[in-house]
Design a protein around this motif. Structure first.
Motif, PDB file in Angstrom:
ATOM      1  N   LEU A 207      24.790 -34.850 -32.339  1.00 29.51           N
ATOM      2  CA  LEU A 207      23.796 -33.951 -31.738  1.00 29.51           C
ATOM      3  C   LEU A 207      23.936 -32.534 -32.287  1.00 29.51           C
ATOM      4  CD1 LEU A 207      21.601 -33.330 -29.621  1.00 29.51           C
ATOM      5  CD2 LEU A 207      23.442 -33.045 -27.938  1.00 29.51           C
ATOM      6  N   GLN A 208      25.152 -32.082 -32.492  1.00 31.50           N
ATOM      7  CA  GLN A 208      25.392 -30.711 -32.916  1.00 31.50           C
ATOM      8  C   GLN A 208      24.747 -30.407 -34.270  1.00 31.50           C
ATOM      9  OE1 GLN A 208      26.698 -28.318 -31.119  1.00 31.50           O
ATOM     10  NE2 GLN A 208      26.385 -26.831 -32.763  1.00 31.50           N
ATOM     11  N   SER A 209      24.813 -31.347 -35.205  1.00 29.43           N
ATOM     12  CA  SER A 209      24.244 -31.112 -36.534  1.00 29.43           C
ATOM     13  C   SER A 209      22.732 -30.931 -36.457  1.00 29.43           C
ATOM     14  CB  SER A 209      24.600 -32.269 -37.464  1.00 29.43           C
ATOM     15  OG  SER A 209      24.076 -33.484 -36.966  1.00 29.43           O
ATOM     16  N   TYR A 210      22.065 -31.674 -35.568  1.00 26.70           N
ATOM     17  CA  TYR A 210      20.615 -31.537 -35.415  1.00 26.70           C
ATOM     18  C   TYR A 210      20.259 -30.238 -34.698  1.00 26.70           C
ATOM     19  CZ  TYR A 210      19.971 -36.294 -37.083  1.00 26.70           C
ATOM     20  OH  TYR A 210      19.940 -37.410 -37.864  1.00 26.70           O
ATOM     21  N   CYS A 211      21.129 -29.800 -33.797  1.00 20.15           N
ATOM     22  CA  CYS A 211      20.908 -28.508 -33.142  1.00 20.15           C
ATOM     23  C   CYS A 211      21.008 -27.366 -34.141  1.00 20.15           C
ATOM     24  CB  CYS A 211      21.925 -28.312 -32.018  1.00 20.15           C
ATOM     25  SG  CYS A 211      21.687 -29.412 -30.610  1.00 20.15           S
TER      26      CYS A 211
END
Length: 223
Positions: A207-211
Motif C-alpha cells: 500500500l505504501q508504494s502506491y501512496c
C-alpha cells in the motif's frame, strides 16, 4: 536340409556367445524359425556326438559348451598389441564425439538465428515503434497536452479513492483477524495458509508504494 540349417545356427550361436547353454536357451533364440525343442535337442546332441561342441550332464539336464580348445588364446605380446589398438580406438572415439558435439552446437546456433523473413518483419515493426515514439516526442516538445487537466483530475481522484478503500479494507481485515486469532492455539502462519489467506506482501505489492505515487503526483501539480 533343415537339420543342416539348425546345425549351422547352433554352432554359430555357441561359438559366438561362448557361454553354457541348454536346449531351452537355444530353442528360445531360434524361436522365429519355428523350431521345436525336440529338434533343437537332436541338433545339439548331433553336434556333441560329432565333437564340434562338448556337454556336461547335471541330473537330467544337459549343458552344452563350445570347445575351448578351438579358441585361439592370445599370448602376452598379442594382448599388449590389442590393448594398444583399443587405446587408439578410444582416442579416435573421443575425437569423433568432440567433432559431433561441435557440429550439434553449430546446428543449435544456426537454428536459434532468425531467418531473413523474420529479420525483415522485426525491422519493420521496430520502424513503426520508433516512428510512434518520435511523433509522441514531437508533441511533448511542442507543448501539446496529452492528458486534459479535467481528465487528469478525475484519474487522480479515482486513484485516491481506491487507495482509501484499500487502506480501510486492510484495517478492517487486521481488526477481524486479530479478534479471531487472539486466543487461538494454532500457529498463525499455518492457519493463514490453511485458510488460503495472502497478505499484500505475499504477492509482492504494498500500500505504501502506491501512496507514494499519489503524493508524487500532487507535488508535481503544486510545483
Amino acid at each position: 536340409m533343415m537339420e543342416f540349417v539348425v546345425f549351422s545356427m547352433q554352432l554359430a550361436d555357441m561359438y559366438g556367445q561362448n557361454r553354457p547353454l541348454n536346449s531351452q536357451n537355444v530353442a528360445d533364440a531360434l524361436q522365429k524359425y519355428n523350431l521345436k525343442k525336440t529338434a533343437v535337442q537332436k541338433a545339439l546332441d548331433a553336434l556333441a556326438d560329432s565333437g564340434q561342441i562338448s556337454f556336461k550332464e547335471y541330473g537330467k539336464q544337459k549343458i552344452y559348451l563350445a570347445r575351448q580348445d578351438q579358441f585361439k588364446i592370445p599370448n602376452g605380446q598379442e594382448l599388449d598389441q590389442m590393448k594398444e589398438e583399443n587405446s587408439k580406438l578410444q582416442e579416435e572415439l573421443q575425437v569423433q564425439k568432440k567433432a559431433i558435439n561441435e557440429v550439434e552446437t553449430e546446428i543449435r546456433a544456426l537454428q536459434s538465428n532468425l531467418t531473413l523473413e523474420e529479420i525483415l518483419a522485426k525491422e519493420a515493426k521496430l520502424h513503426i515503434e520508433v516512428h510512434e515514439m518520435e511523433e509522441k516526442l514531437k508533441k511533448l516538445h511542442g507543448g501539446v497536452v496529452l492528458v486534459k487537466p479535467e481528465d487528469k483530475k478525475v484519474i487522480e481522484e479515482t486513484y485516491s479513492e481506491k487507495i482509501n478503500q484499500w487502506r480501510k479494507r486492510k484495517r478492517m481485515f487486521k481488526d477481524l483477524w486479530d479478534a479471531i486469532t487472539e486466543n487461538s492455539p494454532k500457529d498463525l502462519k499455518e492457519f493463514k495458509e490453511e485458510l488460503g489467506i495472502e497478505y499484500d506482501e505475499d504477492v509482492g505489492v504494498g500500500l505504501q508504494s502506491y501512496c507514494e505515487l499519489l503524493n508524487l503526483s500532487k507535488k508535481r501539480r503544486m510545483a
